[in-house]
Write a protein that holds these residues in place. Structure first.
Motif, short mmCIF file in Angstrom:
data_model
loop_
_atom_site.label_atom_id
_atom_site.label_comp_id
_atom_site.label_asym_id
_atom_site.label_seq_id
_atom_site.Cartn_x
_atom_site.Cartn_y
_atom_site.Cartn_z
N HIS A 93 -36.39 3.91 7.17
CA HIS A 93 -35.29 3.03 7.56
C HIS A 93 -34.85 3.27 9.01
N GLY A 94 -35.39 4.31 9.65
CA GLY A 94 -34.97 4.64 11.01
C GLY A 94 -33.53 5.13 11.03
N ALA A 95 -33.15 5.90 10.01
CA ALA A 95 -31.76 6.32 9.84
C ALA A 95 -31.58 7.82 10.03
N THR A 96 -30.34 8.20 10.30
CA THR A 96 -29.93 9.59 10.43
C THR A 96 -29.33 10.04 9.11
N PRO A 97 -29.62 11.26 8.65
CA PRO A 97 -28.95 11.75 7.43
C PRO A 97 -27.43 11.74 7.63
N ILE A 98 -26.70 11.29 6.64
CA ILE A 98 -25.24 11.21 6.75
C ILE A 98 -24.65 12.58 7.02
N ALA A 99 -25.23 13.62 6.45
CA ALA A 99 -24.72 14.98 6.67
C ALA A 99 -24.79 15.37 8.15
N SER A 100 -25.69 14.75 8.92
CA SER A 100 -25.84 15.07 10.34
C SER A 100 -24.98 14.20 11.25
N CYS A 101 -24.29 13.22 10.69
CA CYS A 101 -23.49 12.30 11.51
C CYS A 101 -22.19 12.97 11.94
N CYS A 128 -26.99 5.13 12.74
CA CYS A 128 -27.60 4.24 11.76
C CYS A 128 -27.82 5.10 10.52
N VAL A 129 -27.31 4.65 9.38
CA VAL A 129 -27.46 5.37 8.12
C VAL A 129 -28.08 4.43 7.09
N ALA A 130 -28.67 5.00 6.07
CA ALA A 130 -29.26 4.19 4.99
C ALA A 130 -29.15 4.96 3.70
N GLY A 131 -29.00 4.22 2.61
CA GLY A 131 -28.91 4.85 1.31
C GLY A 131 -28.58 3.82 0.25
N THR A 132 -28.09 4.32 -0.87
CA THR A 132 -27.75 3.48 -2.01
C THR A 132 -26.24 3.41 -2.17
N LEU A 133 -25.74 2.22 -2.41
CA LEU A 133 -24.31 2.05 -2.64
C LEU A 133 -23.97 2.58 -4.03
N ARG A 134 -23.04 3.51 -4.09
CA ARG A 134 -22.61 4.06 -5.38
C ARG A 134 -21.49 3.24 -5.98
N THR A 135 -20.49 2.92 -5.17
CA THR A 135 -19.35 2.14 -5.65
C THR A 135 -18.98 1.09 -4.62
N VAL A 136 -18.40 0.00 -5.10
CA VAL A 136 -17.87 -1.05 -4.23
C VAL A 136 -16.50 -1.40 -4.78
N THR A 137 -15.47 -1.31 -3.91
CA THR A 137 -14.08 -1.49 -4.34
C THR A 137 -13.33 -2.38 -3.38
N LEU A 138 -12.47 -3.23 -3.92
CA LEU A 138 -11.56 -4.02 -3.08
C LEU A 138 -10.26 -3.22 -3.01
N ARG A 139 -9.91 -2.77 -1.80
CA ARG A 139 -8.73 -1.94 -1.63
C ARG A 139 -7.98 -2.42 -0.39
N ARG A 161 -31.54 -3.93 1.94
CA ARG A 161 -32.95 -3.53 1.86
C ARG A 161 -33.44 -3.65 0.43
N PRO A 162 -34.76 -3.87 0.25
CA PRO A 162 -35.31 -3.88 -1.10
C PRO A 162 -35.22 -2.48 -1.71
N ALA A 163 -35.09 -2.43 -3.01
CA ALA A 163 -34.92 -1.15 -3.70
C ALA A 163 -36.07 -0.19 -3.46
N GLY A 164 -37.28 -0.69 -3.23
CA GLY A 164 -38.42 0.16 -2.99
C GLY A 164 -38.39 0.86 -1.65
N GLY A 165 -37.43 0.54 -0.78
CA GLY A 165 -37.29 1.18 0.51
C GLY A 165 -38.17 0.61 1.60
N ALA A 166 -38.82 -0.51 1.35
CA ALA A 166 -39.73 -1.07 2.36
C ALA A 166 -39.01 -1.61 3.56
#
Length: 137
Positions: A45-53, A60-71, A132-137
């Motif tokens: 994905h050409g992304a930086t690990p979030i832990a390194s941000c 640029c970060v990439a990953g899977t959305l765990r939760t989505v909330t309207l707040r 992004r597609p779930a397969g990470g392509a």
């Protein structure tokens, strides 16, 4: 034409790696295996690990959305999504939005923007994003 046979012994490194990988999968939790898989996808994905941000820098970060909330924030709607990449989490916040098509739990997302800290958590406000597609392509 006679085919060649490969003799596999217990000392064969390829065979041992297979057993080692099999036993590792048995002893490693599902969450740990998923975290490792997400971290392996970061380069694709050409992304930086979030832990390194670091705070106050663009990443640029990439990953899977765990939760989505309207707040609501300051009386205005805000859509918040927690992005996990196997190393850490970051909150993606779109101010003034109630819903964004495709932004849903389980979706793979690549996001770019300025990282800040809020209440001890990494946050990216109004990031540019790519579904992004779930397969990470």
């Amino acid at each position: 034409m006679v085919g060649r046979q490969r003799v596999v012994s217990a000392s064969d490194p390829h065979k041992r790696a297979g057993f080692r990988g099999f036993f590792r999968k048995l002893t490693t939790s599902q969450a740990e295996l998923e975290a490792e898989e997400l971290q392996e996808d970061l380069d694709r994905h050409g992304a930086t690990p979030i832990a390194s941000c670091a705070s106050r820098r663009k990443f640029c970060v990439a990953g899977t959305l765990r939760t989505v909330t309207l707040r609501p924030r300051g009386g205005a709607p805000a859509l918040e999504a927690e992005l996990y990449d196997g190393s850490d989490v970051i909150d993606l916040v779109w101010l003034g939005r109630r819903k964004i098509a495709g932004i849903e739990p389980g979706r793979v997302v690549r996001a770019e923007g300025l990282v800040s800290l809020q209440d001890g958590r990494k946050v990216m406000f109004n990031p540019r994003y790519e579904l992004r597609p779930a397969g990470g392509a």
